[in-house]
Write an enzyme that holds these catalytic residues in place. Sequence first.
Site, short mmCIF file in Angstrom:
data_model
loop_
_atom_site.label_atom_id
_atom_site.label_comp_id
_atom_site.label_asym_id
_atom_site.label_seq_id
_atom_site.Cartn_x
_atom_site.Cartn_y
_atom_site.Cartn_z
N SER A 48 0.83 -1.20 0.00
CA SER A 48 0.00 0.00 0.00
C SER A 48 0.87 1.26 0.00
CB SER A 48 -0.94 -0.05 1.21
OG SER A 48 -1.93 0.92 1.11
N ASP A 61 -9.46 -6.09 -3.91
CA ASP A 61 -8.92 -4.92 -3.21
C ASP A 61 -9.85 -3.73 -3.39
OD1 ASP A 61 -7.38 -2.73 -2.30
OD2 ASP A 61 -5.52 -3.76 -2.77
N HIS A 65 -7.09 -5.92 0.36
CA HIS A 65 -5.94 -5.03 0.45
C HIS A 65 -5.06 -5.53 1.60
CE1 HIS A 65 -3.91 -1.27 -0.33
NE2 HIS A 65 -3.87 -1.02 0.98
#
Lengths: 355, 151
Positions: free
Chosen positions: A28, A128, A163
């Site tokens: 991320s 995600d 995610h």
Amino acid sequence: MGGEGQGKIEPLPTFDVRPGESSISGLSSGAFMAVQVHLAHSARFLGAGIIAGGPYRCAESFRGAGFLAADAYTRSAMAIGMTPLIPAMAPDAGRLAALARETAHHGGIDPVRHLARQRLYIFTGSADRVVYSDVVARTRDFYLALGVPEAHIEYRGDLAAGHAIITDNPEDSPLDANRPPYINDGGFMQSHEILRHIHGPLNPPTDRLAGRLIRFDQREFFGGEPRASMSRFGYAYIPSGVLAGGPARVHIVLHGCKQGYNYVNFIRGLPDISNQPPYGNRFITTTGYNAIAESNDIIVLYPQAEGSDGGAMQNPDGCWDWWGYSSPDPRNPDYYSKRAIQIEAIQAMLARLGG
Amino acid sequence: MSDSNAPPLAAFLRQAVDAAPLGAGAPLKHGVLAAELASVCARNAAGTVRLLAESPRPDILAEIVAMQAAFMHQVWTIGEEWSAGWWQIAEGAVSLRNANTLSKIVEQDFNLAGQVGDLMLDTTTRTAKLIESATVGYSYWLTNTIDASRA
């Protein structure tokens, strides 16, 4: 790892590190930052692992998003760099590759010719909901546009993961979850896939960590400046073979938002210090990096970012800077170059280790 | 990077802001931000009319439809989670009153009020974020599409 000396704060040591064989990975915001560090110092690296991260300087995709540069870049990061409604709203890889070339031409990053030998592992979960797959696909296109051979890129977008970094720990969240600590159980260790792709065949991970996880004071690397948004401590796993004097490689791991060791959730603008989740420790100790590092003499460096909410600094989740919040002049952000305070700090840590 | 189609007023304001002293780079207040977003919306509307008048191509129309569908899907998701949140609070309210002390009862009542507030806060901020992101993303797409159609 023995219990003795676990409370120590020690200077980051220097080892016999092979030059030009370091690597980096992140999740991320850590993945966006991994791309930036990778581009800035590509001469020092062999490759990078990018989990749910977008291409270099994608936050600057649309200056027209706001009158103030800082507002425009923050909005572009959200709308274009994270959650574009359709693929045509995602960052323009060709344009960003040209921007990278221009930055290299002006000395802001290493010459892009170093990228031709790099090996990339790029991952996006099809479930995600935080950084969409259309963005991550542009990261692959970006590297291809800069001359990384297609055969050097392992791109995975076929798994219905949320995610997260994927592990095989039953305690972690379900594979399709999109929630903190962003560590999901998918039945395999993604950290091992990353390191094997970048460094080639490796020894199997060990069950017994005989090395040391050291705690060092990070402040010497960024001068203690608040705008760095970095924590007091960083961590490094030193394998037993390296402690014994053997040659080593370095792998840098950058956590995602809400994953720093001292992450505190902000409730209505205030830090909820009575409910501080131990996400950071989980990221450092349970994502599998140390186990495969131990059996392959790879030092794993875990720099740490921290958050603050309100006022001049708007980074409540302790994210790495990929949209300019740490820049001294918001109109001319330098978060992406060798001069960026976070990139300078990470590079200084790598240099201290000998890489 | 892509702002060649900014109208004169917006371009002037941005130049003025960029030329201002360093301290003026601080984030703007919500009234100004809302006005700025409204200005982007107006710019988007005018740009869309112009684009469709100049280049009414099927691929452009298809992308607009896809954007609307993606936007509505997210609105629907927020609505679903809003309803689920209320059901959860209602279930919590029904299962209360098993406490042995007045202080616990008071705590449970305030917990419910807090949950209602959190649900409203979460739904409102997510909706605002969606509107802001969709507006900015659309403006980016529109600018790029107009540039491409003129090239």
